[in-house]
Design a protein around this motif. Structure first.
Motif, PDB file in Angstrom:
ATOM      1  N   SER A 156       1.464   5.504   0.158  1.00  0.00           N
ATOM      2  CA  SER A 156       1.111   6.475   1.194  1.00  0.00           C
ATOM      3  C   SER A 156      -0.300   7.048   1.028  1.00  0.00           C
ATOM      4  O   SER A 156      -0.976   7.316   2.026  1.00  0.00           O
ATOM      5  N   ARG A 179      -6.177   1.854   9.730  1.00  0.00           N
ATOM      6  CA  ARG A 179      -4.888   1.301   9.303  1.00  0.00           C
ATOM      7  C   ARG A 179      -4.585  -0.012  10.026  1.00  0.00           C
ATOM      8  O   ARG A 179      -3.979  -0.908   9.460  1.00  0.00           O
ATOM      9  N   ASN A 180      -5.001  -0.153  11.238  1.00  0.00           N
ATOM     10  CA  ASN A 180      -4.726  -1.378  12.001  1.00  0.00           C
ATOM     11  C   ASN A 180      -5.812  -2.436  11.852  1.00  0.00           C
ATOM     12  O   ASN A 180      -5.770  -3.465  12.520  1.00  0.00           O
ATOM     13  N   ASP A 189       4.925  -4.559   3.475  1.00  0.00           N
ATOM     14  CA  ASP A 189       5.523  -3.876   2.327  1.00  0.00           C
ATOM     15  C   ASP A 189       5.508  -4.757   1.088  1.00  0.00           C
ATOM     16  O   ASP A 189       5.335  -4.273  -0.020  1.00  0.00           O
ATOM     17  N   LEU A 209      -6.838   5.145   4.847  1.00  0.00           N
ATOM     18  CA  LEU A 209      -7.118   4.242   5.968  1.00  0.00           C
ATOM     19  C   LEU A 209      -6.945   4.961   7.301  1.00  0.00           C
ATOM     20  O   LEU A 209      -7.730   4.750   8.236  1.00  0.00           O
ATOM     21  N   ASP A 210      -5.945   5.829   7.392  1.00  0.00           N
ATOM     22  CA  ASP A 210      -5.745   6.612   8.615  1.00  0.00           C
ATOM     23  C   ASP A 210      -6.922   7.552   8.878  1.00  0.00           C
ATOM     24  O   ASP A 210      -7.349   7.719  10.025  1.00  0.00           O
ATOM     25  N   THR A 228      -2.638   4.427   2.552  1.00  0.00           N
ATOM     26  CA  THR A 228      -2.562   4.396   4.014  1.00  0.00           C
ATOM     27  C   THR A 228      -3.137   5.673   4.626  1.00  0.00           C
ATOM     28  O   THR A 228      -3.718   5.634   5.706  1.00  0.00           O
ATOM     29  N   MET A 276      -0.734  -5.275   7.558  1.00  0.00           N
ATOM     30  CA  MET A 276      -0.177  -4.605   6.382  1.00  0.00           C
ATOM     31  C   MET A 276       1.311  -4.915   6.257  1.00  0.00           C
ATOM     32  O   MET A 276       2.032  -4.924   7.250  1.00  0.00           O
ATOM     33  N   ALA A 332       0.837  -1.207   0.000  1.00  0.00           N
ATOM     34  CA  ALA A 332       0.000   0.000   0.000  1.00  0.00           C
ATOM     35  C   ALA A 332       0.871   1.256   0.000  1.00  0.00           C
ATOM     36  O   ALA A 332       1.774   1.397   0.821  1.00  0.00           O
TER      37      ALA A 332
END
Length: 100
Positions: free
Chosen positions: A70, A82-83, A89, A76-77, A73, A87, A68
Motif C-alpha cells: 500500500s 498507478r495506471n 498481486d 504512485l497515486d 501504491t 499491476m 506492490a
C-alpha cells in the motif's frame, strides 16, 4: 525476466536501482517484484518512468509490477501513475498476463 527488489527504494539507492533496471530495457517481458519493498520515493518513480520510456522507444510493452504494498501504491497515486503500469498481486499473474 523477473527482477526482485527489496527494502526502501529511495534516493540513496537510485544508482543501484537504475543499474538493476537497465537490464530490463531490452527484455520483452519484465516483471518487477516489489513484494519486499516497503517504501519508494520520487527517485524510484523517475527511474520507473525512464524505464517505461526506454521500453516504449524499443516497441516493448511496459514492465509489469507485482506485489506492490500500500505504501508503494500510495506514492504512485500521489503522482497519478498507478495506471501507468499493469499491476498484479502475484508474480505468476504478472507473467501470465504477457501471454493474454
Amino acid at each position: 525476466m523477473v527482477i526482485s527488489l527489496s527494502g526502501d527504494l529511495e534516493c540513496s539507492r537510485q544508482a543501484e536501482v537504475a543499474q538493476t533496471l537497465r537490464r530490463a530495457a531490452k527484455r520483452a517481458q519484465v516483471v518487477l517484484d516489489l513484494s519486499d519493498v516497503r517504501y519508494v520515493d520520487s527517485s524510484f518513480v523517475a527511474t520507473m518512468i525512464r524505464l517505461r520510456k526506454l521500453r516504449e522507444a524499443k516497441g516493448l510493452p511496459p514492465q509489469h509490477i507485482a506485489g506492490a504494498h500500500s505504501m508503494v501504491t500510495l506514492v504512485l497515486d500521489i503522482f497519478h501513475l498507478r495506471n501507468a503500469w499493469p499491476m498484479f498481486d502475484k508474480v505468476d499473474d504478472a507473467i501470465s498476463a504477457f501471454w493474454r
